[in-house]
Design a protein around this motif. Structure first.
Motif, mmCIF file in Angstrom:
data_model
loop_
_atom_site.group_PDB
_atom_site.id
_atom_site.type_symbol
_atom_site.label_atom_id
_atom_site.label_comp_id
_atom_site.label_asym_id
_atom_site.label_seq_id
_atom_site.Cartn_x
_atom_site.Cartn_y
_atom_site.Cartn_z
ATOM 1 N N PRO A 290 -11.286 7.404 3.038
ATOM 2 C CA PRO A 290 -10.489 6.813 4.114
ATOM 3 C C PRO A 290 -10.749 5.327 4.341
ATOM 4 N N ASP A 291 -11.944 4.844 4.001
ATOM 5 C CA ASP A 291 -12.267 3.438 4.247
ATOM 6 C C ASP A 291 -12.164 2.593 2.983
ATOM 7 N N GLU A 292 -11.485 3.107 1.947
ATOM 8 C CA GLU A 292 -11.377 2.406 0.676
ATOM 9 C C GLU A 292 -9.939 2.016 0.362
ATOM 10 N N ALA A 293 -9.804 1.066 -0.538
ATOM 11 C CA ALA A 293 -8.486 0.620 -0.993
ATOM 12 C C ALA A 293 -8.589 0.124 -2.424
ATOM 13 N N LEU A 294 -7.490 0.258 -3.148
ATOM 14 C CA LEU A 294 -7.375 -0.302 -4.497
ATOM 15 C C LEU A 294 -6.558 -1.578 -4.415
ATOM 16 N N VAL A 295 -7.107 -2.657 -4.930
ATOM 17 C CA VAL A 295 -6.452 -3.960 -4.888
ATOM 18 C C VAL A 295 -6.000 -4.329 -6.301
ATOM 19 N N TRP A 296 -4.742 -4.747 -6.423
ATOM 20 C CA TRP A 296 -4.191 -5.131 -7.718
ATOM 21 C C TRP A 296 -3.612 -6.538 -7.599
ATOM 22 N N ALA A 297 -4.194 -7.493 -8.295
ATOM 23 C CA ALA A 297 -3.683 -8.861 -8.305
ATOM 24 C C ALA A 297 -2.447 -8.927 -9.200
ATOM 25 N N HIS A 298 -1.349 -9.463 -8.665
ATOM 26 C CA HIS A 298 -0.108 -9.552 -9.427
ATOM 27 C C HIS A 298 0.189 -10.975 -9.878
ATOM 28 N N GLU B 114 5.466 -11.814 -5.205
ATOM 29 C CA GLU B 114 4.391 -10.885 -4.870
ATOM 30 C C GLU B 114 3.043 -11.430 -5.347
ATOM 31 N N ALA B 115 2.052 -11.361 -4.468
ATOM 32 C CA ALA B 115 0.716 -11.852 -4.796
ATOM 33 C C ALA B 115 -0.236 -10.708 -5.105
ATOM 34 N N VAL B 116 -0.340 -9.734 -4.178
ATOM 35 C CA VAL B 116 -1.320 -8.664 -4.290
ATOM 36 C C VAL B 116 -0.683 -7.361 -3.811
ATOM 37 N N LEU B 117 -0.956 -6.281 -4.538
ATOM 38 C CA LEU B 117 -0.590 -4.926 -4.115
ATOM 39 C C LEU B 117 -1.871 -4.211 -3.713
ATOM 40 N N VAL B 118 -1.852 -3.541 -2.566
ATOM 41 C CA VAL B 118 -3.018 -2.809 -2.085
ATOM 42 C C VAL B 118 -2.617 -1.365 -1.805
ATOM 43 N N GLN B 119 -3.372 -0.419 -2.376
ATOM 44 C CA GLN B 119 -3.068 1.012 -2.245
ATOM 45 C C GLN B 119 -4.134 1.714 -1.412
ATOM 46 N N PHE B 120 -3.681 2.695 -0.630
ATOM 47 C CA PHE B 120 -4.561 3.449 0.255
ATOM 48 C C PHE B 120 -4.293 4.942 0.093
ATOM 49 N N GLY B 121 -5.277 5.733 0.455
ATOM 50 C CA GLY B 121 -5.105 7.181 0.437
ATOM 51 C C GLY B 121 -4.564 7.710 1.742
ATOM 52 N N HIS B 122 -3.999 6.843 2.569
ATOM 53 C CA HIS B 122 -3.492 7.251 3.880
ATOM 54 C C HIS B 122 -2.300 6.378 4.247
ATOM 55 N N ARG B 123 -1.679 6.701 5.365
ATOM 56 C CA ARG B 123 -0.527 5.954 5.841
ATOM 57 C C ARG B 123 -0.915 4.529 6.211
ATOM 58 N N VAL B 124 0.033 3.614 6.056
ATOM 59 C CA VAL B 124 -0.208 2.223 6.393
ATOM 60 C C VAL B 124 0.676 1.743 7.541
ATOM 61 N N ALA B 125 1.644 2.567 7.946
ATOM 62 C CA ALA B 125 2.573 2.148 8.993
ATOM 63 C C ALA B 125 3.159 3.382 9.664
#
Length: 463
Positions: A382-390, A402-413
């Protein structure tokens, strides 16, 4: 077809897929290596080693990293996020032993054309907002458009599809219409604006069947992410706790209907439809993306969790073998992997400064962010994220890229429109702003030194 028959068919459409083990065996029978090309590996990584022979390669490298001259006995294919993108190097063309699996360019262009898509929706029998087409050079506001503007706003779109929202504008007043001078030399589609929840439905057209996979909320126009109205800002998966099963079935039915129509043109492979869930729970289809979309990474994670072959693997099978013998209706219930992702955009044009390094990060309760060992999207804490530089330092970028994509295992909005970012997402966004050095103006932003030109990141898409 009677109204009752159509309703029954709508309600009967479920997401479907290919069981992972069965799909892996089918892939091994037709290919030895699948080379995936994109600016980062976020879509392939979400497959979590379930696709045999999958290797991820960059579209950005100056020298092609494929050895097209050796190992002729291996059966190899190439797949890419956006095969129609002519703004970048096309490394698969330097490896004739690994043909690109993509629909014919003419077919993809027609499907992706925002004006022509209306005829596809009508032929497929799906609902689409009222619209009209203005000829190039037209300046007068048609009567029906004036009527729409008295009741609300209209959406004006260019035919070109891959402009990260730059090809779509919302007009609320006749004064805004008068300012629309930079598009005067091309035909435009004007649609009545329908407020509602923007969604994306992901699918894959096979030779004998259309696979319908995930339904997601599309996050658009979030100013905090450096985006304008209509610009893609991320996605999050939806299930029957968010919208009714009837609405989900309408979404899946529309995706399948469009896919079945596209097959008649010779289209094969992954695609997606963008739609709006109206306040009356009706589904209005607004756009076709005839390629992979950013949201496919979330769909992949959900498919892995449900024991299904990720769409990238289905795409390869769709281009090489019939799908029907492999398909199984996904009767294991709606996905409970509520993953989401956000896209941070550059706010200025110029040469890119520093970006956070691609990888997995953890945020402490005090807001400190540290690198941690990489893990799959489906396994994020829950406190982690995957960061992908584009992009990369020294690249030339424009405001809105687009600069950066960030992925989470939970809702963001929140599930709604306009969406509101969660407190956790805002905390990560604050760190991203700190870690991302936006472009600085430069007299010649294409120059990185004597005689050298910076690599231009490929054109962002309506992803």
């Amino acid at each position: 077809m009677s109204g009752r028959q159509r309703v029954n068919e709508l309600l009967s459409v479920a997401s479907c897929g290919i069981p992972a083990e069965r799909g892996a065996s089918a892939l091994a029978a037709v290919v030895d290596e699948i080379a995936w090309y994109d600016r980062s590996a976020f879509i392939a990584a979400a497959c979590d080693s379930t696709i045999p022979g999958l290797v991820s390669r960059s579209r950005r490298t100056v020298e092609c990293d494929v050895d097209g001259g050796g190992d002729h006995g291996r059966r190899r294919v190439s797949v890419t996020f956006a095969p129609e993108d002519d703004d970048v190097r096309r490394p698969w063309e330097r490896d004739p032993s690994a043909p690109l699996l993509a629909p014919p360019r003419s077919v993809a262009d027609r499907a992706g054309n925002k004006i022509d898509a209306v005829s596809i929706f009508r032929a497929a029998g799906v609902r689409t907002p009222p619209s009209t087409v203005l000829a190039a050079g037209a300046t007068a506001v048609p009567d029906e458009v004036s009527t729409w503007m008295r009741d609300g706003a209209v959406v004006v779109q260019r035919a070109a599809n891959n402009l990260i929202g730059r090809g779509t504008r919302l007009l609320r007043t006749r004064g805004e219409w008068a300012a629309l001078t930079d598009w005067a030399g091309e035909p435009l589609k004007v649609s009545r604006y329908l407020p509602g929840l923007p969604v994306t439905v992901s699918g894959c057209v096979g030779r004998d069947a259309t696979v319908v996979s995930g339904v997601s909320q599309q996050l658009v126009g979030i100013a905090e992410l450096g985006a304008g109205w209509g610009t893609h800002c991320g996605n999050q998966l939806l299930d029957d706790a968010d919208v009714s099963q009837e609405v989900l079935s309408q979404c899946r039915w529309a995706c399948r209907a469009v896919g079945e129509h596209l097959r008649g043109w010779g289209f094969l492979g992954v695609f997606g439809i963008d739609a709006v869930l109206g306040r009356d729970d009706r589904v209005w289809v607004v756009e076709i993306n005839p390629r992979f979309q950013t949201v496919v990474s979330l769909v992949h994670a959900a498919e892995v969790e449900r024991g299904l072959l990720p769409l990238l693997g289905v795409h390869v099978l769709a281009n090489t073998t019939p799908l029907t013998p492999l398909l199984a209706t996904d009767d294991r219930g709606s996905p409970r992997l509520r993953s989401g992702q956000l896209v941070l955009h550059f706010t200025r044009s110029g040469r890119v400064g520093g970006l956070p390094q691609t990888g997995c990060y953890r945020m402490s309760a005090s807001g400190v962010v540290l690198r941690v060992p990489d893990r799959a999207l489906s396994r994020l804490a829950p406190d982690e994220a995957l960061v992908w530089a584009h992009a990369a330092e020294g690249d030339r970028a424009e405001a809105g890229d687009e600069a950066v994509l960030v992925q989470f295992g939970h809702r963001v909005a929140t599930v709604g429109h306009p969406p509101r970012l969660t407190s956790e997402a805002r905390s990560w966004l604050a760190w991203l702003r700190f870690a991302t050095h936006h472009p600085t103006p430069h007299p010649d932003p294409g120059r990185t030194g004597p005689g050298r030109t910076a690599a231009r990141p490929h054109r962002d898409h309506d992803r």
